[in-house]
Every structure is written in C-alpha cells, then in structure tokens.
Design a protein around this motif. Structure first.
Motif, PDB file in Angstrom:
ATOM      1  N   ARG A 153       0.800  -1.218   0.000  1.00  0.00           N
ATOM      2  CA  ARG A 153       0.000   0.000   0.000  1.00  0.00           C
ATOM      3  C   ARG A 153       0.837   1.275   0.000  1.00  0.00           C
ATOM      4  NH1 ARG A 153      -3.620  -2.961  -1.807  1.00  0.00           N
ATOM      5  NH2 ARG A 153      -5.357  -3.704  -0.530  1.00  0.00           N
ATOM      6  N   THR A 188      -1.510  12.683   1.895  1.00  0.00           N
ATOM      7  CA  THR A 188      -1.740  11.398   2.563  1.00  0.00           C
ATOM      8  C   THR A 188      -1.656  11.566   4.075  1.00  0.00           C
ATOM      9  OG1 THR A 188       0.573  10.725   2.491  1.00  0.00           O
ATOM     10  CG2 THR A 188      -0.798  10.098   0.628  1.00  0.00           C
ATOM     11  N   LEU A 338      -8.769   0.184  -0.157  1.00  0.00           N
ATOM     12  CA  LEU A 338      -7.711   1.167   0.019  1.00  0.00           C
ATOM     13  C   LEU A 338      -8.304   2.363   0.754  1.00  0.00           C
ATOM     14  CD1 LEU A 338      -4.689   1.685  -0.759  1.00  0.00           C
ATOM     15  CD2 LEU A 338      -5.543   3.177  -2.532  1.00  0.00           C
ATOM     16  N   PHE A 340      -8.600   5.747   0.780  1.00  0.00           N
ATOM     17  CA  PHE A 340      -8.293   6.929  -0.031  1.00  0.00           C
ATOM     18  C   PHE A 340      -8.286   8.144   0.886  1.00  0.00           C
ATOM     19  CE2 PHE A 340     -10.309   3.897  -2.893  1.00  0.00           C
ATOM     20  CZ  PHE A 340      -9.317   3.779  -3.840  1.00  0.00           C
ATOM     21  N   GLU A 353     -12.301   4.832   3.105  1.00  0.00           N
ATOM     22  CA  GLU A 353     -11.841   3.469   2.801  1.00  0.00           C
ATOM     23  C   GLU A 353     -12.904   2.754   1.981  1.00  0.00           C
ATOM     24  OE1 GLU A 353     -10.546   0.981   6.063  1.00  0.00           O
ATOM     25  OE2 GLU A 353     -10.232  -0.726   4.738  1.00  0.00           O
ATOM     26  N   PHE A 356     -11.359  -1.223  -4.012  1.00  0.00           N
ATOM     27  CA  PHE A 356     -10.871  -0.643  -5.263  1.00  0.00           C
ATOM     28  C   PHE A 356     -12.006  -0.607  -6.279  1.00  0.00           C
ATOM     29  CE2 PHE A 356      -6.936  -2.063  -3.327  1.00  0.00           C
ATOM     30  CZ  PHE A 356      -6.062  -1.048  -3.645  1.00  0.00           C
ATOM     31  N   LEU A 399     -10.594   3.980  -9.614  1.00  0.00           N
ATOM     32  CA  LEU A 399      -9.457   3.904  -8.703  1.00  0.00           C
ATOM     33  C   LEU A 399      -9.037   2.445  -8.571  1.00  0.00           C
ATOM     34  CD1 LEU A 399     -10.823   6.595  -6.333  1.00  0.00           C
ATOM     35  CD2 LEU A 399      -8.494   6.657  -7.207  1.00  0.00           C
ATOM     36  N   ILE A 411      -1.828   5.346  -8.404  1.00  0.00           N
ATOM     37  CA  ILE A 411      -2.607   5.540  -7.183  1.00  0.00           C
ATOM     38  C   ILE A 411      -1.697   5.805  -5.993  1.00  0.00           C
ATOM     39  CG2 ILE A 411      -4.049   4.319  -5.504  1.00  0.00           C
ATOM     40  CD1 ILE A 411      -5.699   3.261  -7.699  1.00  0.00           C
ATOM     41  N   GLY A 414      -2.600   6.427  -2.190  1.00  0.00           N
ATOM     42  CA  GLY A 414      -4.029   6.733  -2.119  1.00  0.00           C
ATOM     43  C   GLY A 414      -4.383   8.166  -1.791  1.00  0.00           C
TER      44      GLY A 414
END
Lengths: 536, 164
Positions: A153, A188, A338, A340, A353, A356, A399, A411, A414
């Motif tokens: 990740r 992030t 993921l 995001f 979250e 995908f 995504l 990506i 994220g």
C-alpha cells in the motif's frame, strides 16, 4: 451507564482545537457537577467536522461538529449529553452517509475505540487475527496473505505475500520486520490516523508478520513531522509489552516478537525502502542498489520484511476473516480496500476506505462535495508529489492500480489532492522538480542534476524564453530521469511534470499564469511531441 | 521550545552513553542532542564518532544529510509552514505572505531579535484541513483569514512570555 464522551486526540482534530474543547467541556461538567468520562479517540476521518464530539446514547453515538470551545456552554444547554438538538448536531455518526457508505476493514476501529485501551481493541475484534496466526505455521500465514491478493500500500503495489515468502525461506539467525511509516506524500494521512487512532492494529500486524517469516524484532520508522503519532505509537508499544502482547512470550504462546520506533529526520527520500533501512542503521538516507533485495539482505544485512504501514495493518483482518473475505473486495488485480485520502481544495476532505473500483468523480464529487473554494475543479493529483496531474476530464477513471497506469497515472498511497481553476500548472511542474532537487539523496546523476536543470528549464518556459525548444528539452530530460534514475524519486518526478504539460498545455505557452490573463484567452499553441499532435 | 542551548560535554556524553546500545544509535543520538540544545553543536560530532567507533566524516555526513538537524539554533519559536501540494492548493503562498507581513521575514528566516523563525515543511499530514502550519510542535489547520491572525497572535504571545 455513566456518561461517555468522545473528543478525538487525532492531530488534525487537535489542529482545529480539540484539546481546548476538552478543557471547555471539563470546566462545564465541573460547574454543573456532572460526572462523565472523556475518551480521546482517533478521528473518524470526516475532517470538516473536527473537532467532532460524540456522546454515547442508547440509540448509538450522536455527533456534534465542528465544535469550538465557545459552543460548549450552548451544547450543555441543548442537552447534548443525551443527544439533544443543536445546530452542530450531525445525528448518529454511524449513519452519516460519508461514513456509512464506506467499507472499513483496515480502519474498522479508528475513531471508535480508545486507541490505547487493549480491552477496547479486543472488544472490537482486535487480536483475533494474531490468535489465529499463533495456531498456524509460517507457511500457512504467508499463504493467507498471498491468497488475499494484498499488494503493497506504499505505492509500488508489490504482492505482500510474495515478499513475505522470500523472507520466510531465507536462512538467517536474525530477521526483521520494518514498518515504513515515513508517510511523506502530500495529500496522505492514513498512516498517521491509524497510528493515532488504532495503533494496536499495526502492532498486531507486525507480530503476525514476525510469526510468518520467523522474525523476532520489528521497527516502525515514523517521520518527524508526525510528533503526535510518534508519541502515541510509543505509548501503545509500552502498553502492548506490559500486557504480554509483545516480548518473549506473546499472548502466552512461547513465541517472541518485540518492536521499537525510530524517528525520521525530515528526509522525504527515507520513504524509499532502502533509504529507510540506511537511515535506521544510522547512515545518510541514500538509496541502495537492488539486488540484493531487502527481503534477503535488508536491515543490518539480514532478511527483512519492509512494508508500508497500511499493508501491515491490513494483515490482522485477513488472518481473522480469511483471505477470501478480503479478496472479495476490489476489482481486477486490485483486491481488498484502500483508504483513499481526500485533501487539498476540497469541501469535505477526509479518509474514505473503499474497495478498489470507484471512480475519482465519486470520491471527489459524492464524498468530497467539490472544491472548498466553490470554484471548478481544474486539476487532481493522485499518488503524492510523484503522481500525475490530471484534468477534470479524467475523473471517470476507476481507482484501480492498473486503470491508473493505463492513463499514465498512479494511485500510490491513495492520496487525492484537488486544485481549483486558480492553479498555475507550470508553477506546479516547476515545484515538482524543485521538490525533487530538495529531497534527492544525490546518489544518481539524473535525479541529482536533472531535478535542478528541470526546475530551471520550467522557469524559462514560464518566462517565455525559447518556449518550444525548452519544452523539447524538458521531455528529453524527463525520459532520462525516468529511465536513468535509481529509485522512484528521480524516476517518477517526470510524471507530474509531463502530465501537466500534456493535459494543461495552455499553461506552458510562456504567456504567464493563466489566471492573470485577460478573459479572452487565445488558442494555445500545440506542443511538439505532445500526444495531441502525434494523433493527427 | 525550552531548549538548554549551552554546550555541555558531560551532558552530550551522557546522551551518547544512554543510547549507544540501541540498534542503529546515531539517529536517536543526533535527535536527542538537537532536542536538548535546539541544534547540533559541531563539538558533539567527534564525541559521537569516538563513542560509536565511526569516522568523523561519517557522523558529519549523517548530520548534514537530514533537514531536521540544525547547524545553529533557530529563533525561540519556530513556525513551520506546509508548502507541499495540498496546502498549495489552499493558498499556502498567502499564508507565507501573511507571516511576512506580521513578522517581516520569509521562509527560512529568523526575526533580528531571535524571537521567531519561519520555515517551510513538506507535509504535516493534515491535508484535509489545509493550509497547515506547526508552531513549537503544535499543529494548526485551516490557517487562513482569522485563523491565520490567531496563529500570529499565538506566536506573539509565546514570544512575549519568553524569559518570564
């Protein structure tokens, strides 16, 4: 039932005055002679509501936000301790669509539990993964992780199980688990939120990794820009050790795993795994040649699992619910969820979250509610400072790791950063080079020199100096950096630059910032070598 | 930040002795000295080199590689302004201008009286509440308009409290 209140201790909540709100609530409780417990939970990730105060009611947790200290007496008057009506009341927090529509696996507990209470952690499903792992062989644990489809990740999206298997099979007296919590990408904050809001899940994940590969020691490398997360992680490790979750006999199993934190020192490059290992060993954070892979020769020359924090924190639920449960989320080769992270010029920024597959538009428009400024979205950068700048016309891309690559984007970790129509893309391209120059470790020439020459060349374009020739030069430099750099910093810096030139050529015609021009903008000239020209 | 800025060889040696048994002790030692003094005094480097059995060049190399380790003390209060992309999208430039108007200094500068340093930082992880800044370890979000004024007031208040 005694009264229970929740006011996040998350750094973003603190940045909006959460601790002052706690003081105001305490003062008001004392003045009224009311007893209540205030729990400093993590954030739910609905940051525009922070500080989000929650009260426990028989119907569930009712939220009020954003709360300022001045609002507190009024909240008491409104009977908020029992969920009373108030202008800031947002209703049952779990029912807020932004939260309800998410698929929270890795962040299942974040914002809900007391982050430093192991009892709370266990009551909400914690430690079930580790307990199961303790009954399995290392091989079987790795198989669960492999079968789950979990990919790194941190951004590279390398299959986690394959990495673990390499370490498991390596023969060595000492192996290590290293968690990369050097979350340096702008946009992030998932690692930070989890360390502050549910640190035990990382400890559990690292312990499982240790059991899987036969490692007895772990390190969490946390960036120094995250002082709150660093303190919280240290407290959690102390708690875990005191409770026998870490140490020579984890959960009474006779198995050993212990861990420590280390603090970064403001070097973005240390998010690159080999630089991080150098830094952990006490050296300059210059990158290492690969091979040898860290899985075989990593920390202190020993076989090492080095994973992003979110990868490791996703392992407990995979072990608890099984690989199929996790793999059933997602699309294509991007399995699971993921978290995001939606930031920048956005109305409702936060942590989302999801499995995908949603489009950027769903995240930015449905969740994010458009820009904070209320102006049109002009550019979106996904994947941090090395990610591509996309125009609003690409918002319907899903995504998914592979879908993004198809459109020359990535990506990454994220992070999704939104810009409105006041952004000057040539300025952003120059910044991408400048950031690379600032953070380059200096080991390879394309990155060390190319970044500086690139920044100078974009500056020339912005001044209108030999625009066409300098754009050709920039594309050539981009190829050299992409193909000739040792790591992703030099190798991917061209991505934001070239994507900006491709998608926003009007900003690179040497005519100055696009928004400083008269409204009637002349037809932008076509760029040599741009895909548009090649297609004709 | 309350740092004791006088170089004290015994104190430095105590820090080194306390941390030398860690795996990879150099970074924690440099952090501890940087925290204690507010910078890393050049005189500490040969002491570290000797105790860790490293060359002075190696220690110098590590010390100078990382942005956090200061070569000289900063102002008594440090405002770090996030200038990374998420904050750029929300006008971190305007925040820098606001601080310049308030304190007469730009990024990387310290007021002549040594009260305040303003410096850039690349992401504080508060990207959903940009623009962000951190003063003396405390995080501030949505630092625009009146909230930017509040940050300036907090800095002035903190500076006024110095030495009392």
């Amino acid at each position: 039932m005694s009264l229970r209140l929740y006011v996040p201790g998350d750094a973003s909540a603190l940045a909006m005055g959460a601790s002052d709100v706690v003081l105001a609530i305490k003062a008001e409780l004392a003045r009224r002679g009311i007893e209540a417990t205030i729990i400093r939970n993590g954030s739910r990730g609905l940051f525009w509501l922070e500080p989000l105060v929650e009260v426990e009611t028989p119907e569930g947790r009712v939220g009020y936000g954003p709360v300022e200290p001045e609002d507190v007496p009024g909240l008491f008057e409104a009977g908020f301790l029992h969920g009373g009506a108030h202008a800031h009341r947002v209703g049952l927090v779990e029912e807020i669509p932004y939260l309800k529509k998410q698929q929270r696996l890795t962040f299942a507990r974040c914002g809900i539990i007391d982050p430093l209470s192991l009892a709370d952690y266990e009551a909400h499903g914690g430690l079930a993964g580790l307990r199961r792992a303790l009954t399995l062989s290392g091989e079987a644990i790795v198989k669960e992780v492999t079968d789950s489809g979990l990919r790194g990740r941190g951004g590279a999206a390398f299959p986690t199980g394959i990495k673990w298997e390499t370490v498991r099979k390596a023969e060595a007296a000492q192996k290590y688990i290293v968690c990369n919590a050097d979350e340096g990408d702008s946009g992030t904050f998932a690692d930070r939120m989890l360390m502050e809001g549910d640190p035990f899940v990382l400890i559990e994940g690292m312990a499982i990794a240790g059991l899987a590969v036969g490692a007895t020691k772990g390190f969490v490398y946390i960036r120094s820009e995250y002082p709150h997360a660093f303190r919280q992680m240290n407290r959690a490790i102390d708690e875990a050790r005191a409770a026998g979750l870490l140490g020579a006999d984890i959960l009474g199993s006779g198995r050993t795993f212990d861990m420590e934190t280390r603090l970064g020192a403001g070097a973005y490059i240390c998010g690159e795994e080999t630089s991080l290992l150098e830094s952990l060993e006490g050296r300059r954070g210059t990158i290492r040649f690969k091979p040898p892979l860290p899985a075989l020769k990593g920390l202190f020359g020993q076989p090492t699992v080095i994973n992003n924090l979110i990868s490791l924190a996703s392992v407990p639920i995979i072990l608890d619910k099984g690989s199929a449960f996790y793999r059933d989320y997602g699309m294509g080769r991007s399995r699971g969820t993921l978290p995001f992270q939606l930031g920048g010029n956005i109305k409702h920024g936060g942590l989302i979250e999801l499995a995908f597959g949603p489009t950027l538009r769903e995240v930015i428009e449905e969740y994010g509610g458009g820009t904070h400024s209320g102006r049109p979205v002009r550019a979106i950068q996904v994947g941090g400072p090395l990610g591509a700048y996309w125009p609003a016309s690409l918002m319907d891309v899903a995504l998914d790791y592979e879908e993004f690559i198809k459109h020359d984007g990535m990506i990454g970790h994220g992070g999704i950063v939104v810009f409105d129509d006041t952004v000057d893309m040539a300025k952003q391209a120059q910044f991408a080079f400048e950031f690379c120059a600032h953070e380059s470790c200096g080991k390879c020439t394309p990155c060390r020199i190319g970044s500086t020459r690139g920044a100078e060349t974009v500056a020339k374009v912005r001044r209108g100096q030999d625009v066409e020739a300098n754009l050709v030069l920039l594309r050539d430099l981009a190829l050299t950096m992409r193909d000739g750099s040792l790591c992703a910093l030099g190798g991917l810096t061209p991505m934001p630059v070239v994507s900006a030139i491709d998608h926003f050529p009007e900003d690179f015609d040497g005519g100055g910032p696009i928004n400083d021009r008269p409204p009637n903008i002349p037809e932008p000239h076509r760029l040599p070598g741009s895909p548009g020209l090649a297609a004709e | 930040m309350p740092a004791n800025r006088t170089f004290d060889e015994a104190a430095i040696k105590a820090i080194i002795a306390d941390m030398r048994s860690l795996d990879g002790p150099l970074m924690p030692i440099l952090h501890a000295i940087n925290d204690r003094l507010g910078y890393v005094d050049q005189r500490a480097l040969p002491l570290i080199a000797q105790e860790l059995n490293l060359s002075r060049a190696e220690v110098h190399g590590v010390f100078t590689f990382y942005h956090d380790f200061r070569k000289a003390p900063a102002g008594r209060h440090v405002i770090k302004v996030c200038v990374a992309e998420a904050c750029q999208s929300m006008g971190s430039d305007r925040l820098v201008d606001h601080l310049r108007a308030a304190f007469g200094i730009g990024l990387g500068e310290t007021t002549p009286d040594g009260r305040i340093t303003v410096e850039p930082i690349y992401c504080l992880g508060n990207c959903a509440l940009s623009p962000s800044a951190m003063m003396d370890g405390k995080l501030y979000g949505r630092v625009e308009g009146t909230r930017a004024d509040r940050l300036v007031r907090s800095a002035n208040l903190a500076a006024a409290g110095d030495g009392r």
